[in-house]
Design an enzyme around this catalytic site. Structure first.
Site, PDB file in Angstrom:
ATOM      1  N   GLU A 196      -9.139 -11.064  -7.644  1.00  0.00           N
ATOM      2  CA  GLU A 196      -8.277  -9.767  -7.457  1.00  0.00           C
ATOM      3  C   GLU A 196      -7.269  -9.885  -8.472  1.00  0.00           C
ATOM      4  O   GLU A 196      -6.926  -9.065  -9.093  1.00  0.00           O
ATOM      5  CB  GLU A 196      -7.752  -9.913  -6.157  1.00  0.00           C
ATOM      6  CG  GLU A 196      -8.863  -9.568  -4.987  1.00  0.00           C
ATOM      7  CD  GLU A 196      -8.138  -9.442  -3.498  1.00  0.00           C
ATOM      8  OE1 GLU A 196      -9.075  -9.055  -2.592  1.00  0.00           O
ATOM      9  OE2 GLU A 196      -7.154 -10.223  -3.304  1.00  0.00           O
ATOM     10  N   HIS A 198      -1.568  -5.400   1.217  1.00  0.00           N
ATOM     11  CA  HIS A 198      -2.982  -6.188   1.233  1.00  0.00           C
ATOM     12  C   HIS A 198      -2.593  -7.738   0.714  1.00  0.00           C
ATOM     13  O   HIS A 198      -1.679  -7.850   0.138  1.00  0.00           O
ATOM     14  CB  HIS A 198      -3.996  -5.684   0.076  1.00  0.00           C
ATOM     15  CG  HIS A 198      -5.074  -6.668  -0.347  1.00  0.00           C
ATOM     16  ND1 HIS A 198      -6.238  -6.575   0.459  1.00  0.00           N
ATOM     17  CD2 HIS A 198      -5.060  -7.516  -1.337  1.00  0.00           C
ATOM     18  CE1 HIS A 198      -6.952  -7.576  -0.437  1.00  0.00           C
ATOM     19  NE2 HIS A 198      -6.171  -8.268  -1.512  1.00  0.00           N
ATOM     20  N   ASN A 217      -1.769  -0.365   7.381  1.00  0.00           N
ATOM     21  CA  ASN A 217      -1.155  -1.670   7.730  1.00  0.00           C
ATOM     22  C   ASN A 217      -0.425  -2.218   6.522  1.00  0.00           C
ATOM     23  O   ASN A 217      -0.079  -3.577   6.347  1.00  0.00           O
ATOM     24  CB  ASN A 217      -2.450  -2.411   8.072  1.00  0.00           C
ATOM     25  CG  ASN A 217      -3.521  -2.642   7.229  1.00  0.00           C
ATOM     26  OD1 ASN A 217      -3.100  -2.376   6.037  1.00  0.00           O
ATOM     27  ND2 ASN A 217      -4.427  -3.495   7.626  1.00  0.00           N
ATOM     28  N   TYR A 247     -12.158  -3.158  -3.027  1.00  0.00           N
ATOM     29  CA  TYR A 247     -12.601  -3.357  -1.717  1.00  0.00           C
ATOM     30  C   TYR A 247     -14.144  -3.376  -1.696  1.00  0.00           C
ATOM     31  O   TYR A 247     -14.619  -2.974  -0.722  1.00  0.00           O
ATOM     32  CB  TYR A 247     -12.253  -2.013  -0.902  1.00  0.00           C
ATOM     33  CG  TYR A 247     -10.787  -2.190  -0.429  1.00  0.00           C
ATOM     34  CD1 TYR A 247     -10.539  -3.283   0.352  1.00  0.00           C
ATOM     35  CD2 TYR A 247      -9.944  -1.249  -0.766  1.00  0.00           C
ATOM     36  CE1 TYR A 247      -9.031  -3.169   0.758  1.00  0.00           C
ATOM     37  CE2 TYR A 247      -8.565  -1.325  -0.182  1.00  0.00           C
ATOM     38  CZ  TYR A 247      -8.303  -2.410   0.493  1.00  0.00           C
ATOM     39  OH  TYR A 247      -7.025  -2.581   0.821  1.00  0.00           O
ATOM     40  N   LYS A 266       0.940  -1.121  -0.025  1.00  0.00           N
ATOM     41  CA  LYS A 266       0.062  -0.002  -0.151  1.00  0.00           C
ATOM     42  C   LYS A 266       0.937   1.138   0.167  1.00  0.00           C
ATOM     43  O   LYS A 266       2.148   1.105   0.023  1.00  0.00           O
ATOM     44  CB  LYS A 266      -0.995  -0.104   1.183  1.00  0.00           C
ATOM     45  CG  LYS A 266      -2.095  -1.263   1.142  1.00  0.00           C
ATOM     46  CD  LYS A 266      -2.631  -1.264   2.444  1.00  0.00           C
ATOM     47  CE  LYS A 266      -3.769  -2.514   2.565  1.00  0.00           C
ATOM     48  NZ  LYS A 266      -4.666  -2.373   3.463  1.00  0.00           N
TER      49      LYS A 266
HETATM   50  P1  DAT Z   1      -7.178  -7.318   5.746  1.00  0.00           P
HETATM   51  O1  DAT Z   1      -6.408  -6.440   4.932  1.00  0.00           O
HETATM   52  O2  DAT Z   1      -6.561  -8.080   6.954  1.00  0.00           O
HETATM   53  O3  DAT Z   1      -7.836  -8.404   4.649  1.00  0.00           O
HETATM   54  P2  DAT Z   1     -10.032  -6.612   5.995  1.00  0.00           P
HETATM   55  O4  DAT Z   1     -10.284  -7.296   4.552  1.00  0.00           O
HETATM   56  O5  DAT Z   1     -10.898  -6.740   7.035  1.00  0.00           O
HETATM   57  O6  DAT Z   1      -8.640  -6.617   6.295  1.00  0.00           O
HETATM   58  O7  DAT Z   1     -10.073  -4.872   5.701  1.00  0.00           O
HETATM   59  C1  DAT Z   1      -9.551  -4.390   4.616  1.00  0.00           C
HETATM   60  C2  DAT Z   1      -8.780  -2.930   5.028  1.00  0.00           C
HETATM   61  O8  DAT Z   1      -9.815  -2.209   5.616  1.00  0.00           O
HETATM   62  C3  DAT Z   1      -7.782  -3.305   6.091  1.00  0.00           C
HETATM   63  O9  DAT Z   1      -6.586  -3.800   5.755  1.00  0.00           O
HETATM   64  C4  DAT Z   1      -7.806  -2.012   7.005  1.00  0.00           C
HETATM   65  C5  DAT Z   1      -9.246  -1.532   6.853  1.00  0.00           C
HETATM   66  N1  DAT Z   1      -9.663  -1.727   7.916  1.00  0.00           N
HETATM   67  C6  DAT Z   1     -10.357  -2.933   8.201  1.00  0.00           C
HETATM   68  N2  DAT Z   1     -11.203  -2.803   9.269  1.00  0.00           N
HETATM   69  C7  DAT Z   1     -10.869  -1.441   9.888  1.00  0.00           C
HETATM   70  C8  DAT Z   1     -11.539  -0.791  10.934  1.00  0.00           C
HETATM   71  N3  DAT Z   1     -12.254  -1.334  11.833  1.00  0.00           N
HETATM   72  N4  DAT Z   1     -11.329   0.459  11.111  1.00  0.00           N
HETATM   73  C9  DAT Z   1     -10.163   1.056  10.063  1.00  0.00           C
HETATM   74  N5  DAT Z   1     -10.050   0.323   8.837  1.00  0.00           N
HETATM   75  C10 DAT Z   1     -10.172  -0.883   8.751  1.00  0.00           C
HETATM   76 MG    MG Z   2      -9.485  -8.463   3.396  1.00  0.00          MG
END
Ligand code: DAT
Ligand code: MG
Length: 149
Positions: free
Chosen positions: A126, A115, A112, A49, A9
């Site tokens: 994807e 991805h 974070n 997303y 990212k």
């Molecule tokens: P991951 O990237 O571990 O697969 P995810 O698919 O649940 O996580 O969410 C996609 C992204 O969205 C994640 O990398 C960071 C953001 N995100 C997820 N939960 C969040 C939250 N509670 N608050 C803010 N950003 C969040």
């Molecule tokens: Mg995810």
């Protein structure tokens, strides 16, 4: 052969972690088959997303991923989807285990770093979203006999 989609990212790019992150997957023994340094369009970000479109953080997420260049990649290898997720660590870097990418380099869920596809079907979706077929390069690394019995 199993493939996954990974994207460093904008925070990972800005912080100069591209080399370190790629090295982890190379060192592990996975094979790079697609690589693209790109600024993501809003349309691609929203499609990528899509599963999160009703979540309160969706706007920030799309804003962030489109805020600077990303390194989009496809990696190949046995079990690469699950193992890459383990190497990436938990979504929140504060609780991600040390030794994972997020655990070693991050402190905030909105920054974070990387991805990774969460399942084989997600990876297929994807990869098709981010790469054309002809942008993926199937090849046989010379290291293969040293990585596989
Ligand atoms: P991951 O990237 O571990 O697969 P995810 O698919 O649940 O996580 O969410 C996609 C992204 O969205 C994640 O990398 C960071 C953001 N995100 C997820 N939960 C969040 C939250 N509670 N608050 C803010 N950003 C969040
Ligand atoms: Mg995810």
């Amino acid at each position: 052969m199993e493939r996954t989609f990974l994207a460093i990212k904008p925070d990972g790019v800005q912080r100069g972690l591209v080399g370190d992150i790629i090295r982890r997957f190379e060192n592990k023994g996975f094979t790079l088959v697609g690589l693209k340094f790109t600024k993501v369009s809003r349309e691609l970000a929203e499609q990528h997303y899509d599963v999160h479109k009703e979540r309160p953080f969706f706007g920030n997420l799309v804003g962030f991923i489109t805020s600077g260049p990303v390194v989009a990649m496809v990696w190949e290898g046995d079990g690469v989807v699950t193992t890459a997720r383990k190497m990436i660590g938990a979504t929140n870097p504060l609780t991600a285990e040390l030794g994972t990418i997020r655990g070693d380099f991050g402190i905030n869920i909105g920054r974070n770093l990387i991805h990774g596809s969460d399942a084989i079907e997600t990876a297929q979706r994807e990869i098709a979203l981010w790469f054309k077929d002809e942008e993926l390069v199937g090849w046989q690394p010379h290291l293969t006999p040293w990585l596989h019995e």
